[in-house]
Design a protein around this motif. Structure first.
Motif, PDB file in Angstrom:
ATOM      1  N   PHE A 154       0.831  -1.202   0.000  1.00 42.68           N
ATOM      2  CA  PHE A 154       0.000   0.000   0.000  1.00 42.68           C
ATOM      3  C   PHE A 154       0.867   1.254   0.000  1.00 42.68           C
ATOM      4  CE2 PHE A 154      -3.095   2.916   2.222  1.00 42.68           C
ATOM      5  CZ  PHE A 154      -3.991   2.975   1.172  1.00 42.68           C
ATOM      6  N   SER A 238     -14.689  -0.592   7.070  1.00 43.13           N
ATOM      7  CA  SER A 238     -13.917  -0.037   5.960  1.00 43.13           C
ATOM      8  C   SER A 238     -14.742   0.945   5.140  1.00 43.13           C
ATOM      9  CB  SER A 238     -13.417  -1.176   5.067  1.00 43.13           C
ATOM     10  OG  SER A 238     -12.807  -0.670   3.904  1.00 43.13           O
ATOM     11  N   SER A 242     -13.470   4.798   5.210  1.00 44.54           N
ATOM     12  CA  SER A 242     -12.904   5.262   3.939  1.00 44.54           C
ATOM     13  C   SER A 242     -13.874   6.163   3.186  1.00 44.54           C
ATOM     14  CB  SER A 242     -12.525   4.060   3.063  1.00 44.54           C
ATOM     15  OG  SER A 242     -11.516   3.293   3.666  1.00 44.54           O
ATOM     16  N   SER A 281       1.387   3.470   6.585  1.00 45.47           N
ATOM     17  CA  SER A 281       1.095   2.118   6.095  1.00 45.47           C
ATOM     18  C   SER A 281       2.296   1.199   6.282  1.00 45.47           C
ATOM     19  CB  SER A 281       0.702   2.167   4.618  1.00 45.47           C
ATOM     20  OG  SER A 281      -0.453   2.944   4.427  1.00 45.47           O
ATOM     21  N   ASP A 330      -6.982   6.747   7.937  1.00 47.79           N
ATOM     22  CA  ASP A 330      -7.492   5.820   6.922  1.00 47.79           C
ATOM     23  C   ASP A 330      -6.374   4.909   6.426  1.00 47.79           C
ATOM     24  OD1 ASP A 330      -9.359   4.694   5.151  1.00 47.79           O
ATOM     25  OD2 ASP A 330      -8.831   6.105   3.563  1.00 47.79           O
ATOM     26  N   ASN A 331      -5.208   5.480   6.174  1.00 47.82           N
ATOM     27  CA  ASN A 331      -4.070   4.689   5.699  1.00 47.82           C
ATOM     28  C   ASN A 331      -3.568   3.717   6.763  1.00 47.82           C
ATOM     29  OD1 ASN A 331      -3.977   5.966   3.158  1.00 47.82           O
ATOM     30  ND2 ASN A 331      -2.800   7.665   3.984  1.00 47.82           N
ATOM     31  N   TYR A 334      -5.952   0.580   6.641  1.00 43.28           N
ATOM     32  CA  TYR A 334      -6.079  -0.226   5.421  1.00 43.28           C
ATOM     33  C   TYR A 334      -5.353  -1.568   5.496  1.00 43.28           C
ATOM     34  CZ  TYR A 334      -6.252  -1.617   0.558  1.00 43.28           C
ATOM     35  OH  TYR A 334      -6.470  -2.334  -0.595  1.00 43.28           O
ATOM     36  N   ASP A 338      -7.197  -5.234   5.292  1.00 39.55           N
ATOM     37  CA  ASP A 338      -6.769  -6.202   4.280  1.00 39.55           C
ATOM     38  C   ASP A 338      -6.400  -7.533   4.930  1.00 39.55           C
ATOM     39  OD1 ASP A 338      -5.885  -7.254   1.813  1.00 39.55           O
ATOM     40  OD2 ASP A 338      -3.842  -6.591   2.216  1.00 39.55           O
ATOM     41  N   HIS A 357     -15.199  -5.553  -0.478  1.00 41.60           N
ATOM     42  CA  HIS A 357     -14.485  -4.443   0.149  1.00 41.60           C
ATOM     43  C   HIS A 357     -14.610  -3.181  -0.703  1.00 41.60           C
ATOM     44  CE1 HIS A 357     -10.356  -2.972   1.905  1.00 41.60           C
ATOM     45  NE2 HIS A 357     -11.376  -2.259   2.334  1.00 41.60           N
ATOM     46  N   SER A 358     -14.301  -3.299  -1.989  1.00 39.81           N
ATOM     47  CA  SER A 358     -14.373  -2.146  -2.882  1.00 39.81           C
ATOM     48  C   SER A 358     -15.808  -1.820  -3.276  1.00 39.81           C
ATOM     49  CB  SER A 358     -13.527  -2.396  -4.136  1.00 39.81           C
ATOM     50  OG  SER A 358     -13.870  -3.616  -4.741  1.00 39.81           O
TER      51      SER A 358
END
Length: 406
Positions: A154, A238, A242, A281, A330-331, A334, A338, A357-358
């Motif tokens: 990431f 998430s 996000s 990250s 947010d970072n 992530y 994941d 997720h997306s």
């Protein structure tokens, strides 16, 4: 008689471990190249330069998200069926179609086709890249290091995006077309990188076994999603975190200009955003080692809420600090999201389930992004930011508490 067999098994395990490590190295390269989005900070201006109105540009963005929502899960099933490597390869082909159409087109309908291809490019990548990364770490005997690997992937992507935006700005001063020429080259190089990936399916399927049918993948994925509370919690957490931070990030340029930031200052701030995001990250696994996973996730929710409120309510130049804090939170979350999803989803439906997720994020953006704009037209951008920051903070803190309950 047993010694040769044991030796042969050991040899295969060592070979698989080596291939798994090679996959991870290739994925680092792929992540760096595939995130060279040279039009990232300029695509709106580029299409205005092509003669499109802001309304038409907004329609193009809507097409991208609609394609993503409509195709996310079906493409996840497709990737689980034909292989994650092939899905990544097709994503680069879709990316080449996008850049070529952007270069050669002058029609709004061809631009629509370009953004549909861009949506497919993103969707074909979603789930498959993480699936390959996770299975490769298992193959390499590095499952306990996946959080660190995910964070690095990431971070590399964020660094590449920052570099590409800076280079894209320089290219635009020379030639608008050069932006998409460079983007095309990046997609071609991404395709070449994918060729060096070894499909992790080979680690799970024996010579006498066959892959599951698309129907079986779908049924099993739905069954898992319905019975797994943990899966639902990761997806909802998430999506909310996000979704709100991304909405503020997109509208943040106008808010920051209103707060007194210059265009040059905005460029510096977005560069700092990518840099801080990459560092956070990259360091996530060390933060978790020091404070634990639940504590880190809770901190990301709290910090994101504070960031939203600070961004909206702190006057003047200091509002940029809230912008950076929300993005960093947010970072930070992530890589944990994941890892959390990959730990619980079945391998045979990995890309299908990771696509959710997306999908959740895209659904939020389709509903939330225009709603923010509509409210801003009624009561003004600043007052909308006040309102949405409070709503966002409450939602993020609420979903953080819900996530921690079990």
């Amino acid at each position: 008689m047993t010694q040769p067999n044991d030796s042969s098994k050991l040899s295969r395990k060592l070979t698989r471990a080596q291939i798994g490590r090679k996959n991870i190295a290739v994925l680092y390269t792929y992540s760096g190249i595939s995130h060279l989005w040279f039009d990232g900070g300029l695509w709106v201006v580029y299409f205005q330069h092509k003669g499109l109105s802001l309304f038409q540009v907004g329609l193009l963005e809507a097409v991208l998200h609609l394609v993503a929502v409509a195709s996310d899960v079906p493409i996840g099933i497709f990737a689980d069926k034909i292989g994650w490597k092939r899905s990544l390869g097709l994503s680069t082909v879709a990316g080449i179609i996008y850049t070529v159409l952007c270069l050669s087109s002058a029609s709004i309908w061809l631009f629509v086709a370009a953004f549909a291809a861009r949506g497919l490019q993103i969707t074909l990548t979603n789930g498959s890249d993480a699936a390959i990364a996770y299975e490769s770490t298992v193959w390499a005997g590095m499952k306990d290091k996946y959080l660190a690997i995910s964070g690095r992937l990431f971070a590399i992507g964020l660094i590449s995006m920052g570099i590409a935006e800076a280079v894209g700005g320089s290219l635009a001063n020379w030639s608008w077309s050069s932006i998409y020429v460079a983007f095309t080259i990046a997609n071609v190089l991404s395709f070449i990188a994918v060729l060096f990936i070894r499909e992790p399916w080979e680690a799970r399927i024996g010579a006498n076994e066959t892959r599951l049918s698309a129907l079986t993948i779908t049924v099993e994925a739905v069954r898992f999603a319905r019975r797994s509370k943990a899966f639902a919690k990761w997806i909802v957490f998430s999506t909310i975190l996000s979704g709100f931070t991304a909405t503020f990030s997109f509208y943040g340029q106008s808010l920051l200009l209103h707060a007194g930031w210059s265009l040059i200052g905005l460029g510096v701030l977005t560069g700092a955003e990518n840099g801080i995001g990459a560092i956070v990250s990259w360091m996530t696994h060390r933060i978790v080692r020091r404070f634990s996973e639940p504590a880190t996730m809770t901190a990301s929710g709290i910090l994101a809420s504070i960031g939203l409120l600070a961004f909206a309510w702190i006057p003047g130049m200091l509002s940029g600090a809230g912008y950076l804090l929300g993005s960093a939170a947010d970072n930070l979350s992530y890589p944990l999201i994941d890892q959390g999803l990959n730990r619980i989803v079945p391998s045979a439906q990995r890309a299908t389930l990771l696509s959710a997720h997306s999908t959740g994020f895209s659904l939020f953006m389709i509903a939330g992004f225009p709603l923010f704009g509509a409210v801003a037209q009624k009561i003004g951008l600043v007052h909308t930011a006040y309102l949405v920051s409070i709503v966002g903070a409450v939602c993020i803190l609420g979903v953080t508490w819900w996530w921690r309950r079990e």
